[in-house]
Design a protein around this motif. Structure first.
Motif, PDB file in Angstrom:
ATOM      1  N   GLY A  92       0.764  -1.270   0.013  1.00 30.77           N
ATOM      2  CA  GLY A  92      -0.007   0.057   0.125  1.00 30.77           C
ATOM      3  C   GLY A  92       0.871   1.173  -0.041  1.00 30.77           C
ATOM      4  N   THR A  93       0.118   2.186  -0.005  1.00 32.59           N
ATOM      5  CA  THR A  93       0.768   3.563  -0.079  1.00 32.59           C
ATOM      6  C   THR A  93       1.936   3.773   1.047  1.00 32.59           C
ATOM      7  N   THR A  94       1.508   3.490   2.236  1.00 35.08           N
ATOM      8  CA  THR A  94       2.474   3.444   3.467  1.00 35.08           C
ATOM      9  C   THR A  94       3.705   3.007   2.978  1.00 35.08           C
ATOM     10  N   HIS A 121      -0.543  13.568   4.570  1.00 32.75           N
ATOM     11  CA  HIS A 121      -1.047  12.408   5.700  1.00 32.75           C
ATOM     12  C   HIS A 121      -0.027  12.048   6.426  1.00 32.75           C
ATOM     13  N   SER A 123       1.334   9.456   6.902  1.00 31.62           N
ATOM     14  CA  SER A 123       2.436   8.258   6.398  1.00 31.62           C
ATOM     15  C   SER A 123       3.391   9.015   5.696  1.00 31.62           C
ATOM     16  N   ASN A 169       1.484  15.343  -1.754  1.00 36.32           N
ATOM     17  CA  ASN A 169       0.380  14.475  -2.195  1.00 36.32           C
ATOM     18  C   ASN A 169      -0.152  15.124  -3.555  1.00 36.32           C
ATOM     19  N   ILE A 171      -3.463  14.931  -4.193  1.00 35.70           N
ATOM     20  CA  ILE A 171      -4.776  15.353  -3.726  1.00 35.70           C
ATOM     21  C   ILE A 171      -4.551  15.244  -2.250  1.00 35.70           C
ATOM     22  N   ASN A 173      -5.940  14.216   1.218  1.00 33.37           N
ATOM     23  CA  ASN A 173      -7.072  13.351   1.813  1.00 33.37           C
ATOM     24  C   ASN A 173      -7.934  14.137   2.518  1.00 33.37           C
ATOM     25  N   ASP A 198       2.529  11.307  -3.710  1.00 33.51           N
ATOM     26  CA  ASP A 198       1.604  10.341  -3.089  1.00 33.51           C
ATOM     27  C   ASP A 198       0.287  10.690  -3.774  1.00 33.51           C
ATOM     28  N   ALA A 200      -2.332   8.550  -3.664  1.00 24.42           N
ATOM     29  CA  ALA A 200      -3.442   7.837  -2.884  1.00 24.42           C
ATOM     30  C   ALA A 200      -4.842   8.394  -3.172  1.00 24.42           C
ATOM     31  N   GLN A 201      -4.823   9.456  -3.156  1.00 23.95           N
ATOM     32  CA  GLN A 201      -6.257  10.126  -3.003  1.00 23.95           C
ATOM     33  C   GLN A 201      -6.604  10.757  -4.409  1.00 23.95           C
ATOM     34  N   SER A 221      -2.359   3.115  -3.270  1.00 23.83           N
ATOM     35  CA  SER A 221      -3.177   2.138  -2.710  1.00 23.83           C
ATOM     36  C   SER A 221      -4.564   1.460  -3.479  1.00 23.83           C
ATOM     37  N   HIS A 223      -6.816  -0.228  -2.351  1.00 25.50           N
ATOM     38  CA  HIS A 223      -8.115  -0.272  -1.817  1.00 25.50           C
ATOM     39  C   HIS A 223      -8.740   0.995  -1.976  1.00 25.50           C
ATOM     40  N   LYS A 224      -8.262   2.084  -2.303  1.00 18.60           N
ATOM     41  CA  LYS A 224      -8.906   3.342  -2.485  1.00 18.60           C
ATOM     42  C   LYS A 224      -9.458   3.425  -4.165  1.00 18.60           C
TER      43      LYS A 224
HETATM   44  C1  PLP Z   1      -4.759   6.725   2.593  1.00 18.05           C
HETATM   45  C2  PLP Z   1      -3.757   7.491   2.158  1.00 18.05           C
HETATM   46  C3  PLP Z   1      -2.593   7.145   2.567  1.00 18.05           C
HETATM   47  C4  PLP Z   1      -2.216   5.889   3.361  1.00 18.05           C
HETATM   48  O1  PLP Z   1      -2.731   4.828   2.629  1.00 18.05           O
HETATM   49  P1  PLP Z   1      -2.595   3.433   3.133  1.00 18.05           P
HETATM   50  O2  PLP Z   1      -3.189   2.586   2.111  1.00 18.05           O
HETATM   51  O3  PLP Z   1      -3.083   3.459   4.324  1.00 18.05           O
HETATM   52  O4  PLP Z   1      -1.147   2.897   3.193  1.00 18.05           O
HETATM   53  C5  PLP Z   1      -1.292   7.903   2.402  1.00 18.05           C
HETATM   54  N1  PLP Z   1      -1.681   9.193   1.570  1.00 18.05           N
HETATM   55  C6  PLP Z   1      -2.966   9.718   1.246  1.00 18.05           C
HETATM   56  C7  PLP Z   1      -3.131  10.881   0.735  1.00 18.05           C
HETATM   57  C8  PLP Z   1      -4.018   8.780   1.442  1.00 18.05           C
HETATM   58  O5  PLP Z   1      -5.295   9.487   1.340  1.00 18.05           O
END
Ligand code: PLP
Length: 403
Positions: A92-94, A121, A123, A169, A171, A173, A198, A200-201, A221, A223-224
């Motif tokens: 995942g992203t982390t 975030h 992380s 990032n 975007i 979160n 990053d 993820a978002q 990630s 899952h998003k």
């Molecule tokens: C959700 C998120 C993360 C962490 O992602 P994980 O799937 O929990 O590792 C990091 N950065 C942003 C911007 C996120 O939205």
């Protein structure tokens, strides 16, 4: 017209009720829901070809390896990377961010500078703090404005030949604001710094083109993006992935091992020690294919309609304040008067509405606004305006109880 009813039928979970009410799922920025094709992909793997990859000569192992590598190619095409081996599967992203941070541990020198944005975030803050502690590098922060944008003039002034790395990032979160990453990347490159974005978002809403962005690292990630938990992506430019040392030692990441010396495998295996989340990687590919079938332009257009509608309706509520008001995706972070976000969130859950309340793993942003947290409603392409009406009515009911 966007075929939202047809799309909703792809998501079995949207049929369920919560506390006797139809589920209204507005916590998509924390995790997205999973369409039947992705669920079927997971079941198919365990029912029909569950095997370890890359090692076996037997048929199941070859089938699993083929599907896993096909998923990597799908990711390559989606992100427009030059090579499939630049797409590293992670948990995942982390995990992806920690891999890069750990790798830079051996590349940074005392006095080098690392720049992060104020919108990160946790992380994306903690690994860099750890990296700076370990190497003696200095962490600098790009400050934010009240509307949720970054102070780009200050960013320009922070950059110098000491800058080794920039992290931001795509975007936020917590607020949903879209950062000018192309400008951030180009400016960093002018001083010779590497950039990690990053995503993820961003990935649930837009299709990033890593070559057009000229980004050095991009992470996400599954899952998003309608995929399963426990799998994600680290994209790295080949030259950077070759420069970084391996993250973990183990099976699959070595070429030859003797007790005197080990030589590492080439990309991507150098960064994929041990048995990976095989099923997860394959399902990640299925999720990306599903979303591309709908089309990211159509998704963005529809989500913008939801954002505009939701913003207008929520602002009709007295004392409601939205945080992050410029250039956004479909995330609305808000508070009503002095009511604690947790209190509103609890009532919303009783009414079947799932939102996130709290600091959204972005405490520095909350400190900036001097608030304990926000209520965050984040919309996906399977949400509807009718659901937003339910949210607005539920917020009104909750506020009436506390004001
Ligand atoms: C959700 C998120 C993360 C962490 O992602 P994980 O799937 O929990 O590792 C990091 N950065 C942003 C911007 C996120 O939205």
């Amino acid at each position: 017209m966007f075929p939202v009813e047809k799309i909703r039928a792809d998501f079995p979970i949207l049929q369920r009720t919560v506390n006797g009410k139809p589920l209204v799922y507005f916590d998509n920025a924390a995790t997205s829901q999973t369409p039947q094709v992705v669920i079927d992909t997971i079941v198919d793997y365990y029912q029909n070809y569950n095997a370890n990859i890359h090692r076996g000569v037997h048929t199941l192992s070859q089938e699993a390896t083929d599907k896993y590598e096909q998923a990597r190619i799908l990711l390559q095409q989606h992100f427009n990377a030059e090579h499939a081996y630049e797409m590293i599967f992670t948990s995942g992203t982390t995990h992806s961010i920690n891999m890069v941070a750990s790798g830079f541990g051996s590349l940074l020198n005392k006095g080098d500078e690392v720049i992060v944005s104020a919108l990160e975030h946790h992380s994306n803050i903690v690994p860099w703090q750890m990296l700076c502690e370990k190497t003696g590098a200095v962490l600098k922060v790009i400050p934010m404005n009240l509307d949720g944008s970054l102070q780009m003039d200050t960013y320009q002034n922070l950059l110098s030949e000491k800058t080794a790395l920039v992290f931001c990032n795509h975007i936020s979160n917590a607020l949903g604001t879209i950062n000018p990453i192309k400008e951030i990347i180009d400016k960093a490159h002018q001083v010779g710094a590497a950039v990690l974005i990053d995503g993820a978002q961003a990935c649930p809403h837009i299709k990033p083109d890593v070559q057009a962005l000229d980004v050095d690292f991009y992470v996400a990630s599954a899952h998003k993006i309608c995929g399963p938990t426990g799998v994600g992506l680290l994209y790295g430019k080949q030259e950077w992935l070759e420069k970084l040392p391996p993250y973990q030692g183990g099976g699959e990441m070595i070429e030859t091992v003797t007790f005197e010396k080990t030589t590492y495998a080439g990309l991507p295996h150098k960064f994929e020690a041990g048995t990976p989340n095989i099923c997860g990687g394959i399902a990640f590919g299925a999720a990306i294919a599903y979303m591309n079938n709908i089309g990211f332009d159509a998704i963005a257009k529809y989500e913008n309609e939801l954002l505009d509608y939701g913003t207008a309706k929520l602002l009709e509520i007295d004392g409601l304040q939205i945080y992050g008001t410029t250039n956004k995706t479909s995330v609305i972070s808000f508070n009503v008067d002095e009511v604690h976000p947790y209190d509103i969130g609890t009532i919303l859950d009783k009414l079947g509405v799932a939102v996130r309340t709290g600091h959204h793993c972005a405490q520095p942003i909350m400190d900036f606004y001097q608030i304990p947290g926000t209520i965050r409603a984040s919309f996906a392409f399977y949400n509807t305006k009718e659901e937003i009406d339910i949210l607005v009515a539920a917020v009104k009911r909750a506020v009436a109880m506390f004001v």
